[in-house]
Design a protein around this motif. Sequence first.
Motif, PDB file in Angstrom:
ATOM      1  N   GLY A 289      13.860   1.062   3.777  1.00  0.00           N
ATOM      2  CA  GLY A 289      14.344  -0.228   3.309  1.00  0.00           C
ATOM      3  C   GLY A 289      14.549  -0.221   1.805  1.00  0.00           C
ATOM      4  N   ASP A 290      13.591   0.369   1.109  1.00  0.00           N
ATOM      5  CA  ASP A 290      13.709   0.505  -0.339  1.00  0.00           C
ATOM      6  C   ASP A 290      14.867   1.431  -0.702  1.00  0.00           C
ATOM      7  OD1 ASP A 290      12.284   0.283  -3.140  1.00  0.00           O
ATOM      8  OD2 ASP A 290      12.631   2.419  -2.837  1.00  0.00           O
TER       9      ASP A 290
ATOM     10  N   ALA B  12       0.840  -1.209   0.000  1.00  0.00           N
ATOM     11  CA  ALA B  12       0.000   0.000   0.000  1.00  0.00           C
ATOM     12  C   ALA B  12       0.868   1.250   0.000  1.00  0.00           C
ATOM     13  CB  ALA B  12      -0.916  -0.003   1.217  1.00  0.00           C
ATOM     14  N   CYS B  13       1.980   1.203   0.730  1.00  0.00           N
ATOM     15  CA  CYS B  13       2.899   2.347   0.771  1.00  0.00           C
ATOM     16  C   CYS B  13       3.536   2.566  -0.598  1.00  0.00           C
ATOM     17  CB  CYS B  13       3.973   2.109   1.829  1.00  0.00           C
ATOM     18  SG  CYS B  13       5.097   3.507   2.064  1.00  0.00           S
ATOM     19  N   ASP B  14       4.001   1.485  -1.223  1.00  0.00           N
ATOM     20  CA  ASP B  14       4.617   1.598  -2.552  1.00  0.00           C
ATOM     21  C   ASP B  14       3.626   2.146  -3.571  1.00  0.00           C
ATOM     22  OD1 ASP B  14       6.975   0.615  -1.572  1.00  0.00           O
ATOM     23  OD2 ASP B  14       6.659  -1.433  -2.269  1.00  0.00           O
TER      24      ASP B  14
ATOM     25  N   VAL C  91      11.686  -7.468  -2.131  1.00  0.00           N
ATOM     26  CA  VAL C  91      11.486  -7.657  -0.687  1.00  0.00           C
ATOM     27  C   VAL C  91      12.154  -6.584   0.155  1.00  0.00           C
ATOM     28  CG1 VAL C  91      11.267 -10.155  -1.007  1.00  0.00           C
ATOM     29  CG2 VAL C  91      13.504  -9.193  -0.402  1.00  0.00           C
ATOM     30  N   ASP C  92      12.802  -5.609  -0.478  1.00  0.00           N
ATOM     31  CA  ASP C  92      13.598  -4.636   0.284  1.00  0.00           C
ATOM     32  C   ASP C  92      12.787  -3.898   1.348  1.00  0.00           C
ATOM     33  OD1 ASP C  92      12.131  -3.201  -1.560  1.00  0.00           O
ATOM     34  OD2 ASP C  92      13.851  -2.296  -2.567  1.00  0.00           O
TER      35      ASP C  92
ATOM     36  N   GLY D  62      10.697  -3.107   7.267  1.00  0.00           N
ATOM     37  CA  GLY D  62       9.369  -3.021   7.876  1.00  0.00           C
ATOM     38  C   GLY D  62       9.121  -4.088   8.923  1.00  0.00           C
ATOM     39  N   VAL D  63       9.669  -5.296   8.708  1.00  0.00           N
ATOM     40  CA  VAL D  63       9.426  -6.393   9.649  1.00  0.00           C
ATOM     41  C   VAL D  63      10.034  -6.088  11.012  1.00  0.00           C
ATOM     42  CG1 VAL D  63      11.492  -7.706   8.983  1.00  0.00           C
ATOM     43  CG2 VAL D  63       9.499  -8.904   9.943  1.00  0.00           C
ATOM     44  N   ALA D  64      11.177  -5.403  11.039  1.00  0.00           N
ATOM     45  CA  ALA D  64      11.798  -5.051  12.317  1.00  0.00           C
ATOM     46  C   ALA D  64      10.885  -4.114  13.107  1.00  0.00           C
ATOM     47  CB  ALA D  64      13.158  -4.399  12.077  1.00  0.00           C
TER      48      ALA D  64
END
Length: 243
Positions: free
Chosen positions: A197-198, A129-131, A227-228, A233-235
């Motif tokens: 991350g991206d 959604a962010c992308d 997956v960048d 984001g997972v952290a």
Amino acid sequence: MKTRIITGVALFAAVLLIFFVDSYLLNFAILGFVLYTAFGEAQKLYGLQGGSLALIAVIFYLLTPFSNPVFIAILAVLLVVSFLAHFKSENLTPALPFLYPMTPIFLIWMLYSQYGVGYLAWLILTVVACDSGAFFVGKFCGKHAFSETSPNKTWEGVAGGIAVATVFGAGFGWVLTDSFWHSLITAFLVATFGVWGDLFESYLKRRAGVKDSGTLLPGHGGMLDRVDGYLFGVAAMLWTLSW
């Protein structure tokens, strides 16, 4: 553009199938493939050669179902740097892919194994959604460059993407957690970390002088290109879930 759309639709369908089937062993194998592929692409970005390091990362990954993945990741990094120190290596770069992307991928497995597929879906859909929000807002409203690392990004696009992801992610997370405010904060942080991350992966590609991390996904580049955002984001998500 046609190839990119076809690949995107195929990836979306594959992710939906993964969510629907929700097989522990299948998801473990899929994430193992993601790890091996992304690790190999990262090696090239770091200027490393050979596939033995990726195999070592996979061996450590096989240990994650039996212990806390964070501890396994730390152990892997410590063993690698110990090996480099023992042989008085002049180059510490071989340790870098164990920090990124291996450790964040271990965190993705930790998120899934401890919280379930719903939370994995929450992570993925929030970053998507962010992308998407950043792309459309940036295309129509973007005026101010966000970073020299990624000239195509604008502050307007980044802000729009984070806003869209926060609203969407908060709604999705509310269903899972029954806490609107916690879901709102989590979605905001996941989206924000996902942006950087991206950006970090773009930084690695610019340093390496390449456009994409690989050619695995036609029209989309390599595995690391896809997956960048999740890797940062997972952290953020695991942190907020620990509150």
